[in-house]
Design a protein around this motif. Structure first.
Motif, PDB file in Angstrom:
ATOM      1  N   SER A 210       6.875  10.008   0.528  1.00  0.00           N
ATOM      2  CA  SER A 210       6.235   8.710   0.337  1.00  0.00           C
ATOM      3  C   SER A 210       5.198   8.785  -0.774  1.00  0.00           C
ATOM      4  CB  SER A 210       5.573   8.232   1.640  1.00  0.00           C
ATOM      5  OG  SER A 210       4.561   9.136   2.037  1.00  0.00           O
TER       6      SER A 210
ATOM      7  N   ASN B 244       1.550   6.421  -2.268  1.00  0.00           N
ATOM      8  CA  ASN B 244       0.632   5.314  -2.054  1.00  0.00           C
ATOM      9  C   ASN B 244       0.685   4.326  -3.213  1.00  0.00           C
ATOM     10  OD1 ASN B 244      -0.289   6.352   0.395  1.00  0.00           O
ATOM     11  ND2 ASN B 244      -1.876   7.569  -0.600  1.00  0.00           N
TER      12      ASN B 244
ATOM     13  N   SER C  41      -1.447   1.029  -5.172  1.00  0.00           N
ATOM     14  CA  SER C  41      -2.682   0.262  -5.344  1.00  0.00           C
ATOM     15  C   SER C  41      -2.390  -0.876  -6.312  1.00  0.00           C
ATOM     16  CB  SER C  41      -3.799   1.160  -5.898  1.00  0.00           C
ATOM     17  OG  SER C  41      -4.983   0.431  -6.100  1.00  0.00           O
TER      18      SER C  41
ATOM     19  N   SER D 277       0.791  -1.222   0.000  1.00  0.00           N
ATOM     20  CA  SER D 277       0.000   0.000   0.000  1.00  0.00           C
ATOM     21  C   SER D 277       0.830   1.282   0.000  1.00  0.00           C
ATOM     22  CB  SER D 277      -0.941   0.032   1.212  1.00  0.00           C
ATOM     23  OG  SER D 277      -0.195   0.003   2.423  1.00  0.00           O
ATOM     24  N   ARG D 278       2.172   1.171   0.163  1.00  0.00           N
ATOM     25  CA  ARG D 278       2.933   2.406   0.326  1.00  0.00           C
ATOM     26  C   ARG D 278       4.410   2.202  -0.009  1.00  0.00           C
ATOM     27  NH1 ARG D 278       1.105   6.978   2.292  1.00  0.00           N
ATOM     28  NH2 ARG D 278       2.410   8.526   3.347  1.00  0.00           N
TER      29      ARG D 278
ATOM     30  N   SER E 265       0.664   6.334  -6.629  1.00  0.00           N
ATOM     31  CA  SER E 265       0.117   7.698  -6.607  1.00  0.00           C
ATOM     32  C   SER E 265       1.173   8.643  -6.038  1.00  0.00           C
ATOM     33  CB  SER E 265      -1.161   7.749  -5.767  1.00  0.00           C
ATOM     34  OG  SER E 265      -2.153   6.906  -6.324  1.00  0.00           O
TER      35      SER E 265
END
Length: 466
Positions: A35, A37, A39, A19-20, A72
């Motif tokens: 950082s 994100n 998906s 997730s990160r 993202s």
């Protein structure tokens, strides 16, 4: 144009989870972190990934459905907009200084490279580092394009409606009615500081954007463009793509570039149905290693550039290995024998033949009479169905300016949605625009520009300057 992109810092570390992604950088006694994100697609990993700038890029549902993860990336944490050139902020400038001459687009590209560094070091159990894509729209399309140009590890570059400082050739921007070079330079520190010397003289540059396309070759390039908004420079972008495609063809990789502006919807940064198939094909070909790339030049007749107006060179055929040395007959007048002409097989690129039609010349208000000691304001308008971009030139009178205010009376139903190189008060009716901190001083008889994007129709707007 963009400023220097430093090499990999002395220390880059971080982590990758489902997730990160975290990135930690240290260099020359300075440190920073940021950082992004993640998906994942709904299938077993590890996965290739597409870095999506600022939430505006290629359709993320299609990206994941095609088998790639979405990263993202918020570029503003690496290079913040809304700052002056002497006080740049963000993770890049934490390391290299707020007065660095590197512009935001290159700083953002540096951030993408650091994300790839962390993916490479993670072991590849979640994301694979050998197949990364990048995409973005509008200013983030500029950023995605620059990232792909300056990192050879990016296998697929997908800019959307990138406009001035992105794909459109700089020499073509002034004649198309696209956002001017001075406007793009002043709106945000996108360009590097050194580009300020060329905003009024693109012909003086030793490079242009087709060479940026050539730096991506032979890697995957899918350019998605909007022919309905002249402010984005789609005709000049098609020229860059066509000229850059010659580099791809010379490398025997003609099918690895696609330019697609043949779309019906003119809404800026819309997810268009016409792009889903080439997007899926490109991800599968360049990130998953399956199928074939789209390899198409789908140029809308609304904004079709004429390559012959710009190119006076002949594309060579390139081959691997050393250049053959012609044999020479030792006579009194040595004459080299003809050099061989290798003709390797080149993947053909589909060549549609759109009917070019000139982009309408932007309407402009007649220049007002000179105002000695004061200032005048003239507006150039790029209008499309439901919206417009107004570029306003403020010209000083005989005594120069240390600050200015332009009052714009908008037609009924029109509104301001975004402005640059100015500070606006109000969004409809009578709107006042005052200078930004960096463009208030204007020499006698000299000019500066600001602009804004609006909704509705801008036809008939009136301007005054003080």
């Amino acid at each position: 144009m963009y400023g220097e992109k430093p090499g990999k810092p002395s220390s880059v570390s971080g982590s990758v989870t489902s997730s990160r992604i975290t990135v930690n950088v240290a260099h020359n006694g300075r440190s920073t972190s940021f950082s992004a994100n993640v998906s994942l697609p709904n299938r077993p990993g590890p996965h290739p990934a597409v870095v999506v700038y600022g939430g505006f890029g290629a359709d993320t549902a299609t990206i994941r459905d095609a088998g790639a993860a979405v990263i993202s990336f918020d570029p503003y944490v690496v290079g913040k907009e809304g700052t002056g050139r002497a006080n740049k902020q963000g993770a890049f400038y934490d390391i290299y200084g707020s007065n660095s001459s590197t512009g935001l687009l290159m700083a953002w590209a540096w951030g993408v490279s650091r994300i790839i560094d962390v993916i490479e070091a993670s072991g590849g159990s979640i994301l694979t580092a050998d197949a990364t894509g990048v995409t973005g729209c509008s200013r983030f399309g500029k950023g995605a394009f620059v990232a792909g140009v300056f990192d050879q590890r990016i296998a697929l570059t997908m800019p959307i409606e990138s406009g001035t400082a992105g794909l459109p050739i700089l020499r073509g921007v002034p004649g198309e009615g696209a956002q001017s070079l001075s406007s793009a330079y002043g709106e945000q520190p996108w360009f590097g500081d050194a580009f300020g010397s060329y905003t009024g003289n693109p012909d003086g540059l030793p490079v242009d954007m087709h060479q940026m396309v050539g730096l991506i070759a032979p890697r995957g390039l899918l350019v998605m463009d909007n022919p309905h908004i002249a402010n984005l420079g789609p005709r000049s972008a098609s020229v860059a793509a066509l000229a850059g495609a010659e580099v791809y063809k010379a490398l025997g990789a003609g099918s690895n570039i696609t330019y697609w502006s043949d779309v019906a919807d003119g809404t800026h940064c819309a997810n268009r149905a016409e792009w889903r198939a080439p997007l899926r094909q490109s991800i599968q070909a360049f990130l998953l290693g399956s199928g074939t790339p789209p390899g198409q030049m789908r140029i809308s007749s609304r904004a079709a550039g004429n390559l012959s107006q710009w190119v006076d060179w002949t594309t060579p055929t390139l081959v691997d290995g050393p250049v053959p040395t012609p044999s020479v007959t030792p006579t009194a007048s040595p004459a080299p024998s003809p050099a061989p002409s290798p003709t390797p097989s080149i993947t053909p690129t589909p060549s549609p033949t759109p009917s070019p039609s000139a982009t309408p010349t932007p309407t402009a208000t007649p220049p007002p009479p000179p105002n000695p000691g004061g200032c005048t304001a003239t507006v150039s308008l790029n209008q499309w169905n439901g919206g417009f971009v107004a570029t306003i030139k403020v010209t000083a009178g005989s005594s120069g300016l240390s600050g200015w205010t332009t009052t714009v009376t908008l037609p009924g139903g029109a509104g301001v949605s975004n402005a640059w190189n100015s500070v606006n008060s109000g969004t409809s009716g009578t709107v006042r625009f005052t200078n930004a901190p960096w463009n208030g001083t204007v020499g006698a008889g000299q000019s500066t520009e600001f602009g804004f994007q609006g909704t509705g129709s801008g036809e008939g707007m009136r301007t005054t300057c003080a």
